[in-house]
Design an enzyme around this catalytic site. Structure first.
Site, PDB file in Angstrom:
ATOM      1  N   GLY A 153      -0.861  -6.183  -7.742  1.00  0.00           N
ATOM      2  CA  GLY A 153      -0.031  -5.790  -8.694  1.00  0.00           C
ATOM      3  C   GLY A 153      -1.154  -5.816 -10.280  1.00  0.00           C
ATOM      4  O   GLY A 153      -2.080  -6.008  -9.464  1.00  0.00           O
TER       5      GLY A 153
ATOM      6  N   LYS B 262     -10.699  -5.993   3.703  1.00  0.00           N
ATOM      7  CA  LYS B 262     -10.650  -7.547   3.247  1.00  0.00           C
ATOM      8  C   LYS B 262     -11.093  -8.160   3.367  1.00  0.00           C
ATOM      9  O   LYS B 262     -12.785  -8.666   3.293  1.00  0.00           O
ATOM     10  CB  LYS B 262      -9.451  -8.424   2.207  1.00  0.00           C
ATOM     11  CG  LYS B 262      -9.086  -7.223   1.553  1.00  0.00           C
ATOM     12  CD  LYS B 262      -7.772  -7.602   0.984  1.00  0.00           C
ATOM     13  CE  LYS B 262      -6.320  -6.596   0.355  1.00  0.00           C
ATOM     14  NZ  LYS B 262      -5.494  -7.159   0.391  1.00  0.00           N
TER      15      LYS B 262
ATOM     16  N   GLU C  14       0.691  -1.294   0.419  1.00  0.00           N
ATOM     17  CA  GLU C  14       0.391   0.238  -0.142  1.00  0.00           C
ATOM     18  C   GLU C  14       0.719   0.957  -0.164  1.00  0.00           C
ATOM     19  O   GLU C  14       2.355   0.931   0.557  1.00  0.00           O
ATOM     20  CB  GLU C  14      -0.933  -0.029   1.179  1.00  0.00           C
ATOM     21  CG  GLU C  14      -1.427  -1.281   1.446  1.00  0.00           C
ATOM     22  CD  GLU C  14      -3.174  -1.038   0.194  1.00  0.00           C
ATOM     23  OE1 GLU C  14      -3.256  -0.527  -0.411  1.00  0.00           O
ATOM     24  OE2 GLU C  14      -2.639  -2.007  -0.497  1.00  0.00           O
TER      25      GLU C  14
HETATM   26  N1  HSE Z   1      -1.141  -4.184  -0.181  1.00  0.00           N
HETATM   27  C1  HSE Z   1      -1.933  -5.544  -0.684  1.00  0.00           C
HETATM   28  C2  HSE Z   1      -1.297  -6.072  -0.665  1.00  0.00           C
HETATM   29  C3  HSE Z   1      -2.561  -4.594  -2.698  1.00  0.00           C
HETATM   30  O1  HSE Z   1       0.043  -6.429  -0.076  1.00  0.00           O
HETATM   31  O2  HSE Z   1      -1.765  -7.372  -0.781  1.00  0.00           O
HETATM   32  C4  HSE Z   1      -3.836  -5.620  -2.822  1.00  0.00           C
HETATM   33  O3  HSE Z   1      -4.231  -5.552  -2.282  1.00  0.00           O
END
Ligand code: HSE
Length: 441
Positions: free
Chosen positions: A304, A207, A192
């Site tokens: 990605g 999530k 992020e």
């Molecule tokens: N920063 C997040 C990860 C990106 O590393 O999974 C995807 O949401």
């Protein structure tokens, strides 16, 4: 061919550029398949002059994403800006207010405001789709909204942050330092904007909050998640896990219990030979226990630009086909209030690492504190410090702290926490005990 579906895309970072790349490569093929062209008619980002390695010249540039969101020329507003508040929220609210469908990858926004935004979308008769918000390229939202609708879900869990999984995997396989690997994950575009969201467990929790609502038909309850990150995991834990037949993974778990719903994100020990233990690097996985399907495990790239763009595109294609499903599968008004289970009542086995002063009676006192709380020990390993290995002169002297690893039988979180508090206040350990939950898989 039907008339084109017209998109306004706000945010040209990793995912936005991935989406433009996907449309450039596969736009015609998708149009032929669904008999409807998809056109990006407007774009918005912070810096118009930045070289992104891909053109947007066929589209109109908007300095203000909120203006793009309400532009009469678009059918769908694609929000790839990110952030739980600020301009992303304003733009999404404006788009819904103007009766535009919204496709977003913004898990933070939905984790905080998902229920209200779903209500607004439904009131306006438009869609709010977010396949890309959870587990990157894995089609888990579609799976839960559509494919598993005939099941009662008991548990949903998974590796939901690619950056953390990458760090833990590299620490385990290459013995690399935490900070080093994090830097690499940032350079590769996995992390992020503020990587504290990754390593602190917040991104995984965003999530999980969405998965929980889909699984149990409850209002989004991000604030009710118990969150621990991976900052406290040391090489000593990774090696001890390996010796004991486990791997350490940052897991998000939501499950129904007798007292309510348990939602937690934390490092967990998973059996080395489980499928979840094999999920390495930036790969994510989501396990779903349903009463008819039994256990389903979806594995794939969790971060990605290309993988996430693939998920964004699946939502766009749904809209082009006219598929409208309530954001959290059941109508927003029918989402139930969330009832939180007490974490103290969590039942499970635990890994404990203590740094014990090597003195007579130390072990007996630790065992007594455990038995006071009726915590039964499955295994005890007093590790010989590396410095005392043959050929190394600096042998520890009596009284030095030495590592002691305990694995408990199933107990409650309250019991193990109280036992560890007592051990700490007895002064038998030189640092705060490490405690990691062992997840049943
Ligand atoms: N920063 C997040 C990860 C990106 O590393 O999974 C995807 O949401």
């Amino acid at each position: 061919m039907k008339e084109p579906l017209k998109l306004g895309v706000a945010g040209l970072g990793t995912v936005g550029v991935g989406l433009l790349g996907l449309l450039a490569e596969h736009g015609q093929r998708v149009a032929d398949s669904i008999q409807r062209p998809i056109q990006v008619v407007g774009v918005s980002a912070r810096d118009r002059r930045k070289d992104r390695g891909i053109g947007w010249e066929g589209s109109t540039w908007f300095d203000d994403p909120v203006r793009l969101a309400t532009d009469p020329g678009i059918d769908v507003f694609v929000e790839l800006i990110g952030g739980e508040d600020g301009v992303a929220k304003q733009a999404v609210e404006a788009a819904l207010g103007a009766k535009k469908h919204v496709v977003t990858a913004n898990k933070a926004l939905l984790a905080r405001h998902g229920t209200e935004l779903a209500r607004l979308a439904e009131k306006q008769g438009v869609s709010l789709d977010f396949e890309a918000a959870v587990a990157g390229g894995i089609p888990v939202i579609k799976t839960m909204r559509e494919a598993l609708v005939g099941n009662q879900i008991r548990r949903v869990y998974g590796i939901l942050n690619g950056t953390c999984n990458y760090i833990l995997t590299q620490m385990q396989t290459e013995h690399r330092a935490f900070a080093d690997v994090l830097k690499e994950a940032q350079e590769k575009g996995y992390a992020e904007a503020d990587p504290a969201f990754d390593i602190g467990g917040f991104d995984a929790a965003h999530k999980l909050a969405l998965l929980t609502s889909l699984a149990f038909g409850t209002r989004v309850a991000f604030d009710q998640i118990h969150i621990e990150g991976i900052q406290s995991i040391t090489q000593a834990d990774i090696e001890a896990a390996h010796d004991l037949g486990y791997r350490i993974k940052l897991l998000g778990v939501a499950m129904t219990t007798e007292s309510g719903i348990e939602q937690r994100v934390h490092p967990a020990m998973v059996p080395k030979h489980s499928a979840v233990a094999e999920v390495s690097g930036v790969t994510n996985c989501v396990g779903i226990d349903g009463d008819f399907v039994n256990t389903l495990l979806l594995v794939g790239p969790g971060a990605g630009g290309k993988a996430t763009a693939s998920a964004v595109m699946s939502d766009i294609v749904d809209l082009a086909r006219g598929v409208l499903i309530p954001p959290f599968a059941v109508p927003a008004a029918a989402l139930k209030p969330y009832k939180r289970a007490k974490l103290g009542q969590h039942q499970g086995a635990y890994y404990v690492r203590l740094s014990v002063y090597d003195r007579p009676g130390a072990m007996a006192s630790i065992a007594r504190r455990m038995s006071d709380r009726e915590v039964s020990l499955e295994s005890i390993v007093q590790r010989r410090p590396r410095a005392s290995l043959p050929g190394i002169d600096a042998r520890p002297v009596n009284g030095d702290p030495i590592p002691l690893i305990l694995i408990t039988h199933e107990t409650t979180e309250e019991a193990i926490r109280k036992a560890l508090d007592a051990i700490e206040s007895d002064g038998k350990v030189s640092e705060k005990p490490q405690m990691i939950r062992i997840e049943k898989l």
